[in-house]
Design a protein around this motif. Structure first.
Motif, PDB file in Angstrom:
ATOM      1  N   LEU A   1      -8.472  -6.939 -11.535  1.00  0.00           N
ATOM      2  CA  LEU A   1      -8.308  -6.216 -10.273  1.00  0.00           C
ATOM      3  C   LEU A   1      -6.868  -6.276  -9.788  1.00  0.00           C
ATOM      4  O   LEU A   1      -6.336  -5.294  -9.259  1.00  0.00           O
ATOM      5  CB  LEU A   1      -9.234  -6.803  -9.202  1.00  0.00           C
ATOM      6  CG  LEU A   1     -10.688  -6.346  -9.229  1.00  0.00           C
ATOM      7  CD1 LEU A   1     -11.507  -7.149  -8.223  1.00  0.00           C
ATOM      8  CD2 LEU A   1     -10.783  -4.849  -8.907  1.00  0.00           C
TER       9      LEU A   1
ATOM     10  N   GLU B   1      -4.753  -3.852 -12.095  1.00  0.00           N
ATOM     11  CA  GLU B   1      -5.116  -2.442 -12.217  1.00  0.00           C
ATOM     12  C   GLU B   1      -4.196  -1.554 -11.378  1.00  0.00           C
ATOM     13  O   GLU B   1      -4.126  -1.682 -10.162  1.00  0.00           O
ATOM     14  CB  GLU B   1      -6.577  -2.250 -11.770  1.00  0.00           C
ATOM     15  CG  GLU B   1      -7.094  -0.838 -11.885  1.00  0.00           C
ATOM     16  CD  GLU B   1      -6.956  -0.310 -13.303  1.00  0.00           C
ATOM     17  OE1 GLU B   1      -6.254   0.707 -13.456  1.00  0.00           O
ATOM     18  OE2 GLU B   1      -7.530  -0.910 -14.221  1.00  0.00           O
TER      19      GLU B   1
ATOM     20  N   VAL C   1      -5.637   0.563  -8.448  1.00  0.00           N
ATOM     21  CA  VAL C   1      -6.024  -0.109  -7.200  1.00  0.00           C
ATOM     22  C   VAL C   1      -4.796  -0.200  -6.292  1.00  0.00           C
ATOM     23  O   VAL C   1      -3.711  -0.555  -6.734  1.00  0.00           O
ATOM     24  CB  VAL C   1      -6.579  -1.520  -7.477  1.00  0.00           C
ATOM     25  CG1 VAL C   1      -6.953  -2.226  -6.182  1.00  0.00           C
ATOM     26  CG2 VAL C   1      -7.784  -1.435  -8.408  1.00  0.00           C
ATOM     27  N   ALA C   2      -4.979   0.139  -5.027  1.00  0.00           N
ATOM     28  CA  ALA C   2      -3.860   0.139  -4.081  1.00  0.00           C
ATOM     29  C   ALA C   2      -3.244  -1.249  -3.975  1.00  0.00           C
ATOM     30  O   ALA C   2      -3.956  -2.259  -3.966  1.00  0.00           O
ATOM     31  CB  ALA C   2      -4.336   0.611  -2.707  1.00  0.00           C
ATOM     32  N   ARG C   3      -1.915  -1.279  -3.883  1.00  0.00           N
ATOM     33  CA  ARG C   3      -1.203  -2.553  -3.783  1.00  0.00           C
ATOM     34  C   ARG C   3      -1.678  -3.353  -2.573  1.00  0.00           C
ATOM     35  O   ARG C   3      -1.843  -4.571  -2.649  1.00  0.00           O
ATOM     36  CB  ARG C   3       0.301  -2.282  -3.671  1.00  0.00           C
ATOM     37  CG  ARG C   3       1.156  -3.525  -3.586  1.00  0.00           C
ATOM     38  CD  ARG C   3       2.607  -3.139  -3.300  1.00  0.00           C
ATOM     39  NE  ARG C   3       3.159  -2.292  -4.337  1.00  0.00           N
ATOM     40  CZ  ARG C   3       4.332  -1.671  -4.217  1.00  0.00           C
ATOM     41  NH1 ARG C   3       5.042  -1.790  -3.119  1.00  0.00           N
ATOM     42  NH2 ARG C   3       4.792  -0.924  -5.210  1.00  0.00           N
TER      43      ARG C   3
ATOM     44  N   ARG D   1      -4.595  -3.381  -1.189  1.00  0.00           N
ATOM     45  CA  ARG D   1      -5.909  -3.972  -1.453  1.00  0.00           C
ATOM     46  C   ARG D   1      -5.775  -5.191  -2.363  1.00  0.00           C
ATOM     47  O   ARG D   1      -6.439  -6.212  -2.163  1.00  0.00           O
ATOM     48  CB  ARG D   1      -6.827  -2.940  -2.096  1.00  0.00           C
ATOM     49  CG  ARG D   1      -8.245  -3.486  -2.324  1.00  0.00           C
ATOM     50  CD  ARG D   1      -9.098  -2.532  -3.119  1.00  0.00           C
ATOM     51  NE  ARG D   1     -10.331  -3.175  -3.544  1.00  0.00           N
ATOM     52  CZ  ARG D   1     -11.111  -2.729  -4.518  1.00  0.00           C
ATOM     53  NH1 ARG D   1     -10.800  -1.634  -5.172  1.00  0.00           N
ATOM     54  NH2 ARG D   1     -12.217  -3.373  -4.856  1.00  0.00           N
ATOM     55  N   GLN D   2      -4.922  -5.076  -3.377  1.00  0.00           N
ATOM     56  CA  GLN D   2      -4.718  -6.197  -4.290  1.00  0.00           C
ATOM     57  C   GLN D   2      -4.164  -7.408  -3.548  1.00  0.00           C
ATOM     58  O   GLN D   2      -4.630  -8.536  -3.738  1.00  0.00           O
ATOM     59  CB  GLN D   2      -3.763  -5.779  -5.408  1.00  0.00           C
ATOM     60  CG  GLN D   2      -4.347  -4.762  -6.372  1.00  0.00           C
ATOM     61  CD  GLN D   2      -3.310  -4.260  -7.356  1.00  0.00           C
ATOM     62  OE1 GLN D   2      -2.135  -4.139  -7.033  1.00  0.00           O
ATOM     63  NE2 GLN D   2      -3.747  -3.957  -8.577  1.00  0.00           N
TER      64      GLN D   2
END
Length: 269
Positions: free
Chosen positions: A140, A143, A146-148, A150-151
């Motif tokens: 995750l 990826e 996936v928005a930075r 969110r990460q």
């Protein structure tokens, strides 16, 4: 990095240390603002190329930096940004990488000034091992779809209340700005912390737990081999059957029973 970029980085790193001048606040501010500057440059590729353009003069590049960042960052950060722009980098990408390294150095210097650099090193290494044990989390965080934000929010929830502010800040800046993968990038941060302390890191995986006496003896032996004091981090992997593996930087020594069996099978094949 190429030779020109390594030279530029070494020169600006000395300037950064001078700007910090023993101030924890300055170190923390420099680190945060340099990372913000990198994100701004990431979003403005034309500017990133222009401030590392070899055909323009140092004064032109520094003037461009001043035009963009003056009044938006602290004087210390502006000085480091201008000196970075005035230096000669091999490529715009290495200029960007240099700013990332300088931001990390500033935060590590802050931890050093607070007397927590050894703690930060250990926490970063433990985080790299945590990610090794949880590949789904690492996926995750790696990826690109996936928005930075969110990460970083996901990792912040994992770290909240468990590590120092410097460890959290350093780990979060890695996410969304990968050089290799989260595990290797965070382990590299631990190695940077060790380097500032004049030490090297050895990651030791053994078939069974090592006693403190064994760890100390191993650290002394590795220190003689690598010519530096060693920080030894250990973990257990029973699948090795016996012995241990040792990783120092990019070098890996496999003295495990499982490794010997693999090599014997290869010879007999």
């Amino acid at each position: 990095m190429h030779a020109a970029s390594r030279k530029a980085l070494a020169e600006v790193a000395q300037s950064l240390d001078t700007q910090i001048a023993g101030s924890v606040v300055t170190a923390a501010t420099l680190g945060a603002e340099l990372f913000d500057a990198v994100e701004f440059l990431d979003d403005h590729r034309g500017l990133r190329v222009a401030v590392a353009e070899a055909s323009s003069t140092a004064q032109q590049r520094q003037g461009l930096i001043a035009e963009v960042f003056e009044g938006k960052v602290s004087p210390a950060t502006l000085t480091v940004l201008k000196e970075s722009a005035g230096a000669r980098w091999s490529t715009p990408r290495e200029f960007r990488t240099g700013l990332v390294v300088l931001g990390r150095r500033a935060l590590l210097r802050g931890a050093e000034l607070e007397g927590t650099l050894e703690q930060v090193e250990g926490e970063l290494f433990e985080l790299s091992r945590l990610l090794e044990r949880h590949p789904e989390l690492t996926q995750l965080l790696s990826e690109r779809a996936v928005a930075r934000s969110r990460q970083r929010g996901l990792l912040a929830n994992v770290l909240y209340g468990k590590v120092s502010k410097y460890t959290e800040a350093l780990a979060l800046q890695v996410i969304g700005r990968p050089e290799n993968n989260p595990i290797d990038d965070i382990a590299a941060l631990a190695a940077e912390a060790a380097h500032l302390r004049g030490r090297k890191v050895a990651k030791v995986t053994s078939a069974g737990p090592l006693s403190e006496e064994q760890k100390q003896a191993l650290a002394q032996k590795l220190g003689r081999i690598y010519g530096a004091e060693m920080d030894v981090f250990t973990e257990v992997d029973e699948s090795l059957l016996g012995g241990m593996t040792i990783r120092v930087g990019d070098e890996r020594i496999d003295g495990s029973t499982a490794g010997k069996i693999r090599r014997l099978r290869a010879q007999l094949a």
